[in-house]
Design an enzyme around this catalytic site. Structure first.
Site, mmCIF file in Angstrom:
data_model
loop_
_atom_site.group_PDB
_atom_site.id
_atom_site.type_symbol
_atom_site.label_atom_id
_atom_site.label_comp_id
_atom_site.label_asym_id
_atom_site.label_seq_id
_atom_site.Cartn_x
_atom_site.Cartn_y
_atom_site.Cartn_z
ATOM 1 N N LYS A 10 0.806 -1.226 0.000
ATOM 2 C CA LYS A 10 0.000 0.000 0.000
ATOM 3 C C LYS A 10 0.841 1.279 0.000
ATOM 4 O O LYS A 10 0.517 2.266 0.647
ATOM 5 C CB LYS A 10 -0.984 0.019 1.186
ATOM 6 C CG LYS A 10 -1.914 -1.184 1.242
ATOM 7 C CD LYS A 10 -2.651 -1.429 -0.066
ATOM 8 C CE LYS A 10 -3.626 -0.332 -0.412
ATOM 9 N NZ LYS A 10 -4.194 -0.515 -1.785
ATOM 10 N N HIS A 17 6.894 -7.307 -2.589
ATOM 11 C CA HIS A 17 6.795 -6.597 -1.307
ATOM 12 C C HIS A 17 7.849 -7.133 -0.332
ATOM 13 O O HIS A 17 7.801 -6.839 0.864
ATOM 14 C CB HIS A 17 5.411 -6.803 -0.678
ATOM 15 C CG HIS A 17 4.303 -6.078 -1.379
ATOM 16 N ND1 HIS A 17 4.398 -4.768 -1.798
ATOM 17 C CD2 HIS A 17 3.045 -6.493 -1.724
ATOM 18 C CE1 HIS A 17 3.259 -4.405 -2.371
ATOM 19 N NE2 HIS A 17 2.431 -5.434 -2.342
ATOM 20 N N SER A 25 -4.063 3.270 4.769
ATOM 21 C CA SER A 25 -4.346 2.590 3.506
ATOM 22 C C SER A 25 -4.357 1.071 3.701
ATOM 23 O O SER A 25 -5.215 0.355 3.170
ATOM 24 C CB SER A 25 -3.297 2.989 2.467
ATOM 25 O OG SER A 25 -3.616 2.443 1.217
#
Length: 303
Positions: free
Chosen positions: A45, A117, A147
């Site tokens: 995010k 990620h 988020s």
């Protein structure tokens, strides 16, 4: 289709993870990078889809303009470590959010754009051996946690988020998928100091001036654009344009419940102010100071 229950967090080599990202670990670690691969790395995010779409437009917007309106971003930029639940990684359902090792491996395009990620210590070693270019995007912790909270509410492939105060507490403790935000952004920042093949972008800078950051990206990648091409990319990566585009907004992903929250929510800097109470903010700032003392990394929480 009935979705499997939400996954549970567990400790994986010192980092909180879920099985969707560890089930195919050996294949992830043995991934064979090519020298022209370009990796988009972020904490979840923090602008991953934004920069992925930007790079896809830069490299393929002219030669294959239909890509952006016919291929989901997850196929254009596969998610290296993702494995669909309950399926061997090689036999994935194409509608499930993102690609994985096999999808990245088979990509016919050059360069291959690959997202991850992973914290820096988990990156497959062939990316370093091949001297691949990596663009890391970091977002200020306060907006990032807000988020992430809304994302976990609507994404059935994520652990149950609980309420906002408990989620905020877990974020502070690093009990999130892909671990501590602090460790993630600092780990990549340290790596960048000795590796010229890493470009470190800030979400806030992108939000402030897309054109300026696009120029930085082009300079890093050695690309030159005509004014018309540049304008097209800037327009294509506008938040509203991407939010409306079903090939970038994840509306085709059956794990995401848009009735709870859209995948692309606001894309603003400073939205944290509508979530943090005064005391949450004070407590957060205190912790933040402690954890960010020994780094030259600086963030803006408003622009």
């Amino acid at each position: 289709m009935e979705l499997p229950p939400r996954p549970e967090l567990f400790d994986f080599h010192g980092v909180s993870m879920i099985t969707y990202f560890t089930d195919n670990w050996e294949n992830v670690q043995n991934f064979q990078a090519r020298p022209d691969d370009i990796v988009i790395a972020t904490y979840p995010k923090a602008g991953t889809t934004w920069v992925s779409h930007m790079l896809d437009l830069l490299y393929f917007g002219k030669s294959s303009p239909e890509r952006g309106s016919t291929m989901p971003i997850s196929e254009r930029v596969p998610f290296l470590e993702f494995t669909a639940p309950g399926q061997p990684s090689g036999q994935r359902d194409a509608t499930i959010s993102n690609g994985s090792v096999e999808a990245a491996d088979k990509m016919p395009s050059s360069p291959r754009l690959i997202k991850t990620h992973l914290p820096v210590q988990f990156v497959p070693k062939s990316f370093w051996e091949q001297n691949c270019r990596i663009i890391y995007v970091a977002r200020n912790a306060k907006d990032n946690v807000v988020s992430f909270f809304h994302f976990d509410r609507m994404n059935m492939g994520q652990p149950e988020p609980g309420d906002w105060p408990s989620f905020l507490q877990r974020f502070q403790e690093g009990k999130m998928v892909f671990g501590s935000w602090y460790d993630h952004v600092k780990g990549w920042w340290e790596k960048k100091q000795t590796n010229p093949k890493i470009l470190y972008l800030m979400y806030e800078d992108l939000a402030e001036d897309r054109g300026r950051e696009l120029d930085r990206v082009c300079s890093f990648l050695g690309l030159s654009l005509t004014e018309e091409e540049r304008c097209k990319v800037i327009e294509g990566v506008g938040f509203d344009a991407m939010k409306k585009n079903s090939m970038t907004n994840y509306s085709t992903d059956k794990y995401m419940d848009f009735k709870i929250s859209p995948f692309m929510r606001k894309g603003k800097v400073g939205d944290w102010k509508s979530h943090f109470t005064v005391s949450q903010n004070e407590q957060f700032d205190k912790e933040y100071q402690k954890k960010m003392t020994h780094t030259t990394l600086r963030f803006r929480t408003e622009i």
